[in-house]
Structures are given as structure tokens and as C-alpha cells.
Design an enzyme around this catalytic site. Structure first.
Site, PDB file in Angstrom:
ATOM      1  N   TYR A  30       0.865  -1.179   0.000  1.00  0.00           N
ATOM      2  CA  TYR A  30       0.000   0.000   0.000  1.00  0.00           C
ATOM      3  C   TYR A  30       0.898   1.224   0.000  1.00  0.00           C
ATOM      4  O   TYR A  30       1.849   1.306   0.786  1.00  0.00           O
ATOM      5  CB  TYR A  30      -0.892   0.000   1.234  1.00  0.00           C
ATOM      6  N   LYS A  42       4.966   9.448   8.482  1.00  0.00           N
ATOM      7  CA  LYS A  42       4.718   8.960   9.844  1.00  0.00           C
ATOM      8  C   LYS A  42       5.758   9.469  10.860  1.00  0.00           C
ATOM      9  O   LYS A  42       5.677  10.586  11.349  1.00  0.00           O
ATOM     10  CB  LYS A  42       4.645   7.433   9.828  1.00  0.00           C
ATOM     11  N   ASP A  48       9.469   2.940  -0.858  1.00  0.00           N
ATOM     12  CA  ASP A  48       8.478   3.596  -0.011  1.00  0.00           C
ATOM     13  C   ASP A  48       8.756   3.256   1.453  1.00  0.00           C
ATOM     14  O   ASP A  48       8.424   2.175   1.931  1.00  0.00           O
ATOM     15  CB  ASP A  48       7.068   3.140  -0.424  1.00  0.00           C
TER      16      ASP A  48
HETATM   17  P1  KE4 Z   1      -0.761   8.448   4.330  1.00  0.00           P
HETATM   18  O1  KE4 Z   1      -1.281   9.133   3.099  1.00  0.00           O
HETATM   19  O2  KE4 Z   1      -1.832   7.589   4.998  1.00  0.00           O
HETATM   20  O3  KE4 Z   1      -0.076   9.393   5.308  1.00  0.00           O
HETATM   21  O4  KE4 Z   1       0.413   7.438   3.881  1.00  0.00           O
HETATM   22  C1  KE4 Z   1       0.148   6.502   2.871  1.00  0.00           C
HETATM   23  C2  KE4 Z   1       1.127   5.352   2.982  1.00  0.00           C
HETATM   24  C3  KE4 Z   1       2.160   5.265   2.068  1.00  0.00           C
HETATM   25  N1  KE4 Z   1       3.068   4.262   2.126  1.00  0.00           N
HETATM   26  C4  KE4 Z   1       2.986   3.310   3.086  1.00  0.00           C
HETATM   27  C5  KE4 Z   1       4.014   2.215   3.110  1.00  0.00           C
HETATM   28  C6  KE4 Z   1       1.943   3.354   4.053  1.00  0.00           C
HETATM   29  O5  KE4 Z   1       1.872   2.382   4.999  1.00  0.00           O
HETATM   30  C7  KE4 Z   1       1.001   4.390   4.010  1.00  0.00           C
HETATM   31  C8  KE4 Z   1      -0.147   4.486   5.000  1.00  0.00           C
HETATM   32  N2  KE4 Z   1      -0.251   3.449   5.985  1.00  0.00           N
HETATM   33  C9  KE4 Z   1      -1.578   3.127   6.411  1.00  0.00           C
HETATM   34  C10 KE4 Z   1      -1.513   2.013   7.456  1.00  0.00           C
HETATM   35  N3  KE4 Z   1      -0.910   0.809   6.992  1.00  0.00           N
HETATM   36  C11 KE4 Z   1      -2.329   4.311   6.924  1.00  0.00           C
HETATM   37  C12 KE4 Z   1      -3.497   4.015   7.828  1.00  0.00           C
HETATM   38  C13 KE4 Z   1      -4.789   4.456   7.220  1.00  0.00           C
HETATM   39  O6  KE4 Z   1      -4.941   4.350   5.989  1.00  0.00           O
HETATM   40  O7  KE4 Z   1      -5.653   4.927   8.012  1.00  0.00           O
END
Ligand code: KE4
Length: 442
Positions: free
Chosen positions: A153, A276, A248
Site C-alpha cells: 500500500y 509517519k 516507499d
Molecule cells: P498516508 O497518506 O496515509 O499518510 O500514507 C500513505 C502510505 C504510504 N506508504 C505506506 C508504506 C503506508 O503504509 C502508508 C499508509 N499506511 C496506512 C496504514 N498501513 C495508513 C493508515 C490508514 O490508511 O488509516
């Protein structure tokens, strides 16, 4: 009928009341789908405040937190230095829309820890970071296709919403409506840890692929570490075909050490995304890489990307306060030790209960998969008994332990967690698993 009302008597009456009101104006009562607890059942939590390794819900229940805001809160909640930095900056202005020295300070802390990032650009979410990195890769290579991995993801930008992990896997969404087929068709999904599949997709699409984007340690299908040679192989295949490698590290950046996971894994992406942890719990993300690539981004180059609150001083202060603490000697070693304690304990309790399961763990990341086989990719992960995971989640929550509300996520430890927390978690797991073992798998 609200989601909350579909379950039994609420153990959390005030949380339920708040959530029911939230459902009236927030879609599903949440601002990110996985928070609705749809795949684990029970009533979604409503949190009032947090401190250290603990969350406190609207009903005053104390919960030992293994979500840590999806990995962002690696120093524990309400970290005093971060809170003080935010409070101090708030009185000096939160955002100016013009450069501040604080952006340079955080960028310096990041590039000192990850020296192969010659230049970076701050954005406000991981999605913006990965979306921008892909746009840059397409811009500099003048190619349109990207390769991603099933179960990984990279945020919710259109190009990433096929066969994705995290919230899409949780809700069983393989292809997302609203993404034009013309765009979705430019994303090529292959199995994680399968270099042969990557070679094949390049053989077909040759010089049309702009980039491979990969989580160096997958954590959005649950934790799935790279097989030996996988990441190095990706780097070699990409470069042999004139494509870029985007790594990523939104989850893994500053998760396993005071720097990148790439450094530990022996690779160096052409572009890296972060998020994060670098924001200390407030919205900060970034993408970066060699200057020759990053200088193609506006205003120096033609690849456009922008953001009103990008690099805002309030967020920069939180990130600076976080990264300064993460440089403390021994901090990561302690978290890794706790992670080993938890993972080995979980394995022992699962074996003791006679429940077939795998525990994939690395550093302060871990996932329990309720499947007999090894989990080396998304197809393996999807063989897990998600109903059993949901039951484990609820049994642990009933004992005050908050795990990720999805099989396809990770448990995150923080520097605030202690060996006693591990013992408590394992004692709760023993009770939960013994209770579950007394019932059929389904
Ligand atoms: P955000 O747009 O959610 O800040 O980041 C996206 C993203 C990009 N790359 C990786 C490897 C990520 O894990 C994420 C976002 N992680 C998820 C949880 N596995 C966010 C939680 C959610 O969607 O509420």
C-alpha cells in the site's frame, strides 16, 4: 442501523454515543476507513487522550497501544519534548506559506541519517510523497507504466489503488471505482518476493515502465520481510531496463534504525518516500533522492508539485523534536529486543494453544497471521483466517491490549513500551488463544 448498534450491549457507552453522532456527519464515523473496525467487528474505539504506550478511550478505559497511530508514534504518545516544541512554536506561528529555517533543520536531520538523499521535498501525507515520487519518475523517464506489488500500500493516489494492501485489503477492495481504466491500466501488479514475475512484466512492457515502487519490508499485507536478494534484484532489473526504483519508507523510515531500512537491507533507491515517524505524530511526509532527479521538480524543473502546509513550522518542530530523540544510542536496540520478546512469546503461545499461525516480525514490527503456511506474499497472507484474527483482536482488546484492527496491518512497538508490557501482552495472548482453541477455527 448504525454499525455500533449491530453488536451487543456496549461496554463503552460514551464511546458508542459519540460514534453514533459521528456516523451522522463523518463517512462511516471515521476519517480513514480502517478505523471503522469493519473487519474485526465490535464497536470502533473513540479515544479521548493518550500518554506513553497507553491510549485512554472516551469511557476512561486504558489500552496498551500496539497501533501507535499506524507507526507514527514511535516515541510514545504525548512525548514531552515533542509537546513542548509544538506548544512553543504555536505561540510563534504555525504556518507562513514561506520558507523557514526549521524546514532546513529537519531536512538536515533526515539527510544526515540517510546520506543518499541529496535533496528532499516535504509534503503533508505519505500519499502525497508517493504520488509525487511516481510523477517525478514518469516525468524524468518519459514513461507511463509503474510496477507495484500485490498487497503493498502506497497511499490512496489513483495509481496505487489496485491489488493494494492496508485498508483496501481490509475491506476486500481489489479495484477501486473512480480510477479511470486508462490510468489503472498503467499500474502493473506482481507478487512480492517474486523477481521472476518482475522480469516477465519488464519483458512484456520493456521500455514503457517508469518505475518500480516497493515497500522494502512490506507491512500493509501484514509484515512480510523481503526474501534475500529480492530488493537487490529489483534495483538491478529496474536499472537494466532504464526504470527508477522508488522505495516507499513511509512505515520503515526511522522505524528499524535512526535512518532508512534500505541502509540495513543493502539497497539504495533512486527515490525514497518517508512519512509517519518524521513528523513526530503531526502531518509530515517527504520524498527525496539524487539531486539530478529532484532538481526536475518545480521550481527548478518542470515536474509540478506543491502544498499549502508543506513544511509548516509547527510540523517541522515536531519532526525535529522526534528525530533528535531517535538519535539516542541504544533506543532502537531496546525496541528490537522488545519485538523479539513479543514475537517469540506469541509463537510459543500459539504453539501451546495448538493454533496454526505464523508470526512475521522484524525490529519493532510484527503480525500474527492465522494460517498454517509461511507468509511470503499477498496470496499467502490472504489465506489467513481473518475471522480468527478478528476474534484474537477482540479477545485482546477485552484484556486491554489494542492490536491493529485488521489482519493486513502490523503491530507497532514504541520506545515507551517496556518488557513488563510484553509479559502482560503475552499473558493476555495465552488466555485469548486458550479460549479460542476451545472453539472451532471458524
Ligand atoms: P498516508 O497518506 O496515509 O499518510 O500514507 C500513505 C502510505 C504510504 N506508504 C505506506 C508504506 C503506508 O503504509 C502508508 C499508509 N499506511 C496506512 C496504514 N498501513 C495508513 C493508515 C490508514 O490508511 O488509516
Amino acid at each position: 442501523m448504525s454499525h455500533a448498534q449491530t453488536v451487543g450491549k456496549s461496554e463503552r457507552p460514551r464511546s458508542r454515543e459519540i460514534f453514533e453522532r459521528a456516523e451522522k456527519i463523518l463517512v462511516g464515523g471515521v476519517n480513514s476507513p480502517v478505523r471503522a473496525f469493519r473487519s474485526v467487528g465490535g464497536e470502533p474505539l473513540v479515544i479521548d487522550h493518550a500518554s506513553g504506550q497507553y491510549l485512554y478511550d472516551a469511557d476512561g478505559n486504558e489500552l496498551l497501544d500496539y497501533l501507535c497511530s499506524w507507526g507514527a508514534i514511535i516515541l510514545g504518545h504525548a512525548n514531552p519534548a515533542i509537546a513542548a516544541a509544538i506548544a512553543d512554536q504555536a505561540c510563534r506561528g504555525t504556518s507562513f506559506g514561506v520558507t523557514t529555517e526549521l524546514e532546513l533543520e529537519l531536512a538536515t536531520l533526515i539527510t544526515q541519517a540517510i546520506p543518499f538523499l541529496e535533496k528532499i521535498r516535504f509534503v503533508s501525507s505519505g500519499t502525497e510523497a508517493t504520488m509525487s515520487a511516481v510523477r517525478l519518475a514518469r516525468g524524468v523517464t518519459k514513461r507511463d507504466f509503474i510496477v507495484k506489488f500485490e498487497g503493498c500500500y502506497h497511499g490512496h493516489a489513483d495509481s496505487f489503488l489496485s491489488q493494494a494492501g492496508s485498508g483496501l485489503a481490509t475491506l476486500g477492495i481489489a479495484e477501486c471505482p473512480g480510477v479511470p481504466q486508462a490510468l489503472a491500466g498503467l499500474t502493473l501488479n506482481v507478487a512480492y518476493n517474486d523477481l521472476h514475475a518482475v522480469e516477465k512484466v519488464f519483458a512484456v512492457h520493456k521500455d514503457k515502465i517508469a518505475a518500480i515502487i516497493v515497500e522494502p519490508i512490506a507491512a500493509n499485507m501484514g509484515v512480510v520481510p523481503p526474501e534475500t536478494g529480492f530488493l537487490k534484484g529489483l534495483q538491478e532489473i529496474a536499472h537494466r531496463n532504464g526504470a527508477l526504483l522508488i522505495v516507499d519508507e513511509v512505515i520503515t523510515g526511522f522505524r528499524l534504525q535512526n535512518g532508512s531500512a534500505q541502509d540495513l537491507l543493502g539497497i539504495e533507491g533512486d527515490l525514497t518516500t518517508l512519512g509517519k515517524i518524521i513528523g513526530g505524530g503531526v502531518p509530515v511526509a517527504a520524498y527525496g533522492g539524487r539531486a539530478e532527479l529532484m532538481n526536475q521538480v518545480a521550481p527548478l524543473g518542470p515536474v509540478y508539485q506543491a502544498g499549502t502546509l508543506a513544511g509548516n513550522p509547527l510540523a517541522m518542530c515536531a519532526g525535529i523534536a522526534a528525530l533528535r530523540q531517535l538519535a539516542k544510542p541504544g533506543l532502537y536496540e531496546e525496541m528490537t529486543q522488545l519485538g523479539k520478546h513479543l514475537a517469540s512469546g506469541w509463537r510459543a503461545e500459539l504453539a501451546e494453544a495448538g493454533i496454526p499461525a505464523q508470526v512475521n516480525a522484524i525490529g519493532s514490527l510484527a503480525t500474527v497471521f492465522f494460517t498454517p503456511g509461511p507468509v511470503k506474499n499477498y496470496a499467502d497472507a490472504k489465506r489467513s483466517d481473518t475471522k480468527r484474527y478478528a476474534r484474537f483482536f477482540r479477545e485482546m482488546l477485552a484484556r486491554g491490549i489494542f492490536l491493529a484492527p485488521s489482519q493486513f496491518e502490523a503491530a507497532f512497538l514504541s520506545a515507551a513500551h517496556t518488557p513488563a508490557d510484553m509479559d502482560r501482552t503475552l499473558a493476555a495472548a495465552r488466555e485469548a488463544l486458550q479460549t479460542m482453541a476451545a472453539e472451532p477455527a471458524a
